[in-house]
Design a protein around this motif. Structure first.
Motif, short mmCIF file in Angstrom:
data_model
loop_
_atom_site.label_atom_id
_atom_site.label_comp_id
_atom_site.label_asym_id
_atom_site.label_seq_id
_atom_site.Cartn_x
_atom_site.Cartn_y
_atom_site.Cartn_z
N VAL A 130 53.18 58.22 39.93
CA VAL A 130 52.18 57.18 39.64
C VAL A 130 52.13 56.93 38.13
O VAL A 130 52.13 55.78 37.67
CB VAL A 130 50.79 57.61 40.17
CG1 VAL A 130 49.70 56.71 39.62
CG2 VAL A 130 50.78 57.56 41.70
N ALA A 131 52.13 58.00 37.36
CA ALA A 131 52.08 57.86 35.89
C ALA A 131 53.32 57.10 35.40
O ALA A 131 53.22 56.17 34.59
CB ALA A 131 52.01 59.24 35.24
N LEU A 132 54.48 57.50 35.92
CA LEU A 132 55.73 56.86 35.51
C LEU A 132 55.68 55.36 35.79
O LEU A 132 56.04 54.54 34.95
CB LEU A 132 56.90 57.49 36.27
CG LEU A 132 58.28 56.98 35.93
CD1 LEU A 132 58.69 57.45 34.55
CD2 LEU A 132 59.31 57.44 36.94
N THR A 133 55.20 55.03 36.99
CA THR A 133 55.19 53.62 37.39
C THR A 133 54.18 52.82 36.57
O THR A 133 54.48 51.72 36.11
CB THR A 133 54.84 53.52 38.88
OG1 THR A 133 55.71 54.41 39.58
CG2 THR A 133 55.04 52.11 39.39
N VAL A 163 58.03 56.62 24.53
CA VAL A 163 58.37 58.04 24.49
C VAL A 163 57.73 58.80 25.66
O VAL A 163 58.44 59.51 26.38
CB VAL A 163 58.00 58.66 23.12
CG1 VAL A 163 58.27 60.14 23.10
CG2 VAL A 163 58.75 57.97 22.00
N PRO A 164 56.41 58.65 25.91
CA PRO A 164 55.86 59.33 27.09
C PRO A 164 56.55 58.91 28.38
O PRO A 164 56.79 59.73 29.26
CB PRO A 164 54.39 58.89 27.11
CG PRO A 164 54.10 58.45 25.74
CD PRO A 164 55.37 57.94 25.16
N TRP A 165 56.90 57.64 28.48
CA TRP A 165 57.51 57.14 29.70
C TRP A 165 58.82 57.87 29.99
O TRP A 165 59.05 58.33 31.11
CB TRP A 165 57.75 55.64 29.59
CG TRP A 165 58.29 55.01 30.82
CD1 TRP A 165 57.65 54.88 32.02
CD2 TRP A 165 59.59 54.44 31.00
NE1 TRP A 165 58.46 54.25 32.93
CE2 TRP A 165 59.66 53.97 32.33
CE3 TRP A 165 60.68 54.27 30.16
CZ2 TRP A 165 60.79 53.35 32.83
CZ3 TRP A 165 61.81 53.65 30.66
CH2 TRP A 165 61.86 53.20 31.99
N GLY A 178 53.48 68.41 30.02
CA GLY A 178 52.51 68.42 28.93
C GLY A 178 52.88 67.47 27.81
O GLY A 178 52.00 66.87 27.17
N LEU A 179 54.19 67.34 27.56
CA LEU A 179 54.65 66.55 26.41
C LEU A 179 54.24 65.07 26.41
O LEU A 179 53.90 64.55 25.36
CB LEU A 179 56.18 66.63 26.30
CG LEU A 179 56.75 67.73 25.41
CD1 LEU A 179 58.26 67.57 25.31
CD2 LEU A 179 56.14 67.69 24.01
N GLY A 185 64.06 59.79 23.81
CA GLY A 185 62.67 59.97 23.42
C GLY A 185 62.56 60.60 22.04
O GLY A 185 61.75 60.18 21.21
N ALA A 186 63.42 61.59 21.78
CA ALA A 186 63.34 62.30 20.50
C ALA A 186 63.70 61.38 19.34
O ALA A 186 63.00 61.34 18.33
CB ALA A 186 64.27 63.51 20.52
N VAL A 187 64.78 60.61 19.48
CA VAL A 187 65.17 59.75 18.34
C VAL A 187 64.13 58.63 18.15
O VAL A 187 63.84 58.26 17.02
CB VAL A 187 66.59 59.15 18.49
CG1 VAL A 187 67.63 60.24 18.43
CG2 VAL A 187 66.73 58.32 19.72
N THR A 188 63.57 58.14 19.25
CA THR A 188 62.55 57.10 19.10
C THR A 188 61.32 57.67 18.41
O THR A 188 60.77 57.07 17.49
CB THR A 188 62.16 56.54 20.48
OG1 THR A 188 63.34 56.18 21.17
CG2 THR A 188 61.26 55.35 20.35
#
Lengths: 134, 812
Positions: free
Chosen positions: B216-219, B253-255, B283-284, B373-376
């Motif tokens: 759900v979070a991802l979507t 990044v969270p996505w 958690g990240l 995610g890390a480079v962004t």
């Protein structure tokens, strides 16, 4: 047996560090008028106050010219190839992205900053507008 | 008649005060829930405290909404972000169009997920409640200092609000922020679950519980991100769909990390590995979003961001920093404290063999996503890093982001193409390759079709007896794309076609697999559908961005502008230039009769110094597989007078001709009246004009009125054109004329964007796929434990429930 995860960690850390260094060195610098004249490149960010009276829009050739006064008080003429950003009338500070061509700074991207008549929306969208000429 | 406030201004001041009290109550109730969790009170009781705190937040939000709807401008926040003339939708959206309101939105979206997911947390309920309540308490703290319920200082009576920033006035502000903040709210649940799993020392049960919510979070975050992209696409000057702005990166990044979690859970379920990794991945995202919020609102990005942000109240910023750093430290410490226990109790992971199997692909895909995610995350931190090192600020440009992330992006597409055909058991290359014969054939066919489209766009081509009309516009094959930050150049069209081919291959592979899976279980295809949507969106982005074409010019009643096979003519405006809904109408017509009317928004508001400020909204004409994007810009306004422009002065000798737009002028010769050099002398220059309607004669002149004063009228010649005599060269007898536009002449930018439809369709499919997956992984709610039965030592490994077993049989 224990060597594989360590090796993996070392590789990924060094890759990330390498990419980080690469990004730092390739990031586009903010320059003053004096630095702009001595720095090569076409991605310099020249930032300063917009001298309102100097703004001239040339619709025939689709370009805008104006003068920027940087934070050291130096003036520099800028020609922007393209139409002015929609909120140029309200802008007090601008960032011109480009490089020196002869005596003028030629920009391909203009970022304008507006005084906050409207409080900008945090975490959402800008008051300032970027015109991308690509 | 001026609009009236819905309720008299000042009538609901008490209600606003209640809102302030409710935020305080939410904070206190949440603190009590944290305390109760620490003291090991009955989980039902602490849960009730958390729910009561959440309800207080809902109440405060409802009150703020009421204040906005009823125009209670005595409140500073309402005054700043709303006005009487705002439609109801913008009054509602005003609630979250500023800093204070968006924090309140974050609070209620988090609270929503807290209340819903609490019921599913089972044995973790105590830790979950504590962590969740601590976060809500911190948000209540921020909202006490950055309160939307502060009153305007007493003074002159307030009649109207200041109004929302006109650049935000778009329907997306009504739906984009709530969607993406719901996603951010779901991230809080993932974080709290991960913390609770560590606190309660069971790293197995929680993944089953968190699984649907991670989807759900991802979507929600993904859909919200794309909505932001649509908004930027439809707003002039926001750099198109995506430009790696810090605000976009804060959600990107969270996505990607949640996407890693979703795949990490597969590995944990099938292989009994990745327990700690999944805790970290859950958690990240919350921490990354918190960090991004800090970065974009603290002022550290300062002048280096395109967005200019309102500075936060110092105390509120302090709480935000404390909240984020506490969350980070607590997460790190909890993991570190759990590690010795975990080393003792770690189950033996199941071994896997071969590279062509699911685990290897999930694992590699996760690493690539994390790399992105890390480079962004690092890229958006560059201004902060530079300023901490005391150096000249620098920014990472869009092109640099594109270059770096493409190293992960291209392999990711390959993984998504091959992935659907893999099983948990390693297979030989030959077996896999066989499954791809059809996909490859389809891809080659599709690329061939695209190639023909790029070559023959806009034309009719005969293939034997068959005549096929290709839509759109042929590609500009002379275009070059610079690679690796300008190290070398490649021709754009083949490069874009190659990337598109790769994406199409992945699309067909997922489509094929979906049909196979749908035979056994309709709801199990969610994953494939999501991948399909993501790749489709990317295909559209790559194709439309890479092969976009642009035409600039001026439209005026006296001329037609050719653009992409159409002739564009301006047809006036729908309203006045001070009306927010004013549109400039431009007719686009093809020789074969195809036509559409573009209505591009253009209006002016008084700017800072009183000079009119231009507001532009593009018109987007969707044509199935391509978009025509029309931007009508404003003419120049100097000292309040519009200057529509015109020609340069043109020098003509008697008998000479000149042409402007569709008009031909012939200068007939000079006639002088009065004595040259004395006042009152008039120089007349008769001119014959051939207009589309026929021939006519006009006589522009210069009359000397006084020292330095001259009369030089602009003579109307029809179609919004005027002719003016600029000067006469005494030596050569040459007369200089200027043709003026006397009615608005608009600079116009017209873009051709092929395959943009894929972006919209892709996002829709991705959203449906995501929710379908979440539904497929849903679980019934477990009973909470009583305090006595709760054990903090032995992880109870529940037997795998077969009610919703994964679609792939887990091999043992």
């Amino acid at each position: 047996m224990k060597i594989r995860p360590l090796l993996g960690a070392a590789v990924s850390v060094s890759v990330l560090c390498g990419v980080a260094m690469m990004m730092l060195s390739n990031a586009s610098p903010y320059v003053t008028a004096a630095q702009a004249k001595t720095t090569k490149g076409n991605n310099l960010h020249l930032q300063g106050d917009l001298i309102k009276e100097s703004v001239k829009v040339d619709h025939q050739n689709m370009q805008v010219s104006f003068t920027i006064k940087d934070d050291e008080g130096q003036m520099l003429d800028v020609v922007h190839k393209g139409l002015p950003p929609a909120n140029m009338g309200d802008a007090t500070r601008v960032v011109a992205v480009g490089g020196m061509q002869g005596g003028t700074f030629t920009s391909h991207k203009l970022i304008t900053k507006c005084p906050s008549k409207y409080e900008s929306e945090p975490g959402k969208h800008p008051e300032s507008v970027k015109i991308d000429q690509s | 008649m001026n609009p009236q406030p819905l309720l008299p201004i000042g009538s609901l001041t008490g209600l606003g005060m209640l809102g302030m009290v409710l935020i305080g109550a939410a904070g206190l109730l949440s603190l009590a829930a944290v305390f109760g969790s620490f003291k090991n009170w009955d989980v039902k009781q602490t849960g009730r405290l958390l729910i009561a705190g959440s309800v207080s937040f809902f109440g405060a939000f409802a009150i703020l909404m009421t204040l906005f709807i009823t125009n209670q401008f005595q409140f500073r926040y309402v005054w700043r972000h709303s006005a009487l003339d705002h439609e109801m939708s913008y009054r509602v959206a005003g609630v979250w169009s500023g800093q204070e309101g968006s924090f309140l939105l974050w609070a209620i979206c988090s609270a929503v997920f807290g209340v819903i997911t609490l019921r599913f947390t089972g044995k973790y309920r105590r830790g979950f409640t504590g962590v969740y309540a601590a976060f809500l308490a911190a948000l209540a703290g921020i909202l006490s200092f950055e309160s939307p319920f502060f009153l305007n200082p007493a003074g002159a009576p307030i009649i109207d609000g200041n109004g929302m920033s006109p650049t935000l006035m778009n329907y997306w502000i009504v739906i984009h922020p709530p969607t993406i903040f719901l996603g951010f709210g779901a991230l809080t649940a993932l974080y709290a679950w991960a913390m609770a799993a560590l606190i309660h020392r069971d790293l197995d049960t929680w993944v089953d519980q968190v699984r649907p919510w991670s989807l759900v979070a991802l979507t929600l975050v993904g859909t919200g991100l794309c909505m932001g992209g649509f908004w930027a696409y439809e707003t002039l000057g926001w750099g198109g769909f995506w430009m790696w702005d810090p605000v976009e990166n804060t959600s990107f990044v969270p996505w990607v990390i949640v996407a890693c979690l979703v795949h990490g859970i597969f590995i944990q379920k099938a292989r009994k590995k990745w327990h700690i990794a999944n805790v970290v991945l859950a958690g990240l995202p919350f921490l990354a979003f918190g960090y991004g919020t800090f970065l974009t609102r603290s002022g550290f990005l300062g002048d280096t961001s395109v967005h200019s942000f309102a500075q936060m109240d110092r105390s509120a910023l302090f709480i935000l920093i404390a909240l984020i750093s506490t969350a980070m430290i607590a997460f790190g410490v909890t993991i570190a404290k759990a590690m010795p226990w975990w080393k003792q109790n770690r189950p033996e992971g199941l071994a896997s063999s071969g590279a062509l199997q699911k685990e290897a692909f999930y694992s590699l895909g996760t690493k690539l996503l994390l790399f992105m995610g890390a480079v962004t995350g690092f890229g958006m931190s560059v201004p902060l890093v530079q300023s901490l090192m005391g150096q000249q600020p620098k920014v990472v440009e869009e092109q640099l982001y594109n270059t770096v992330t493409s190293f992960a992006f291209i392999p990711l597409i390959v993984l998504m193409a091959i992935g659907p055909f893999l099983t948990w058991k390693g297979q030989g290359f030959g077996v896999i390759a066989k499954k791809f014969v059809n996909t490859l054939a389809l891809t080659i066919f599709a690329v061939g079709v695209l190639m023909n489209w790029l070559t023959w766009g806009g034309r009719e081509v005969q293939f034997g007896p068959l005549v096929i009309g290709f839509p759109g516009q042929p590609a500009d094959f002379s275009q070059q794309t610079s690679m690796l930050m300008g190290v070398f150049q490649v021709p754009t069209a083949p490069w874009v076609l190659a990337l598109t081919g790769l994406c199409l291959f992945a699309l067909f592979a997922n489509l094929g697999r979906m049909f196979q899976l749908a035979k056994t279980s309709k709801t199990s295809i969610g994953g494939m559908l999501t991948h399909f949507g993501v790749i489709m969106t990317m295909t559209g982005l790559i194709f439309s961005r890479g092969l976009q074409q642009k035409i600039e010019g001026i439209v005026h009643p006296s001329k037609e502008l050719p653009a992409f096979g159409y002739l564009a003519t301006v047809e006036g405006t729908t309203s006045s230039f001070v009306d927010r809904n004013n549109k400039v109408k431009v007719r686009f017509e093809k020789p074969n009769g195809d036509q559409f009317l573009a209505k591009s928004g253009l209006y002016f508001t008084p700017g800072q110094d009183g000079a009119p400020q231009e507001h532009v909204w593009p018109h987007i004409q969707h044509h199935g597989i391509y978009d025509i994007y029309v931007v009508v810009r404003a003419f120049v306004i100097e000292d309040g007078q519009p200057d529509f422009g015109g020609s340069e002065p043109v020098g003509l000798m008697p008998g000479q001709r000149a042409e402007f737009n569709r008009y031909v002028f012939e200068y007939k010769g000079l006639k002088t009246e009065g004595t040259p050099g004395t006042f009152g002398a008039t120089f007349k220059t008769p001119v014959s004009v051939w207009t589309p309607e026929g021939e006519k004669s006009v006589t522009p002149y210069v009359k000397l009125l006084g020292p330095g004063e001259m009369e030089r009228p602009i003579i109307d010649i029809g179609d919004g054109l005027g002719l003016q005599l600029d000067r006469i060269d005494a030596a050569t007898n040459q007369a200089f004329f200027i043709v003026h536009y006397t009615t608005p002449a608009y600079p116009i930018q017209i873009f051709y964007k092929p395959l943009t439809g894929f972006v919209w369709w892709g996002v829709g499919i991705m959203t449906i796929g995501g929710f379908l997956s979440a539904w497929y992984r849903r679980r019934s709610r477990p009973e909470p434990p009583t305090p006595s039965s709760e054990s903090t030592t032995e992880p109870a490994v529940k037997p795998e429930e077969n009610a919703d077993a994964p679609p792939q049989p887990v091999e043992v």
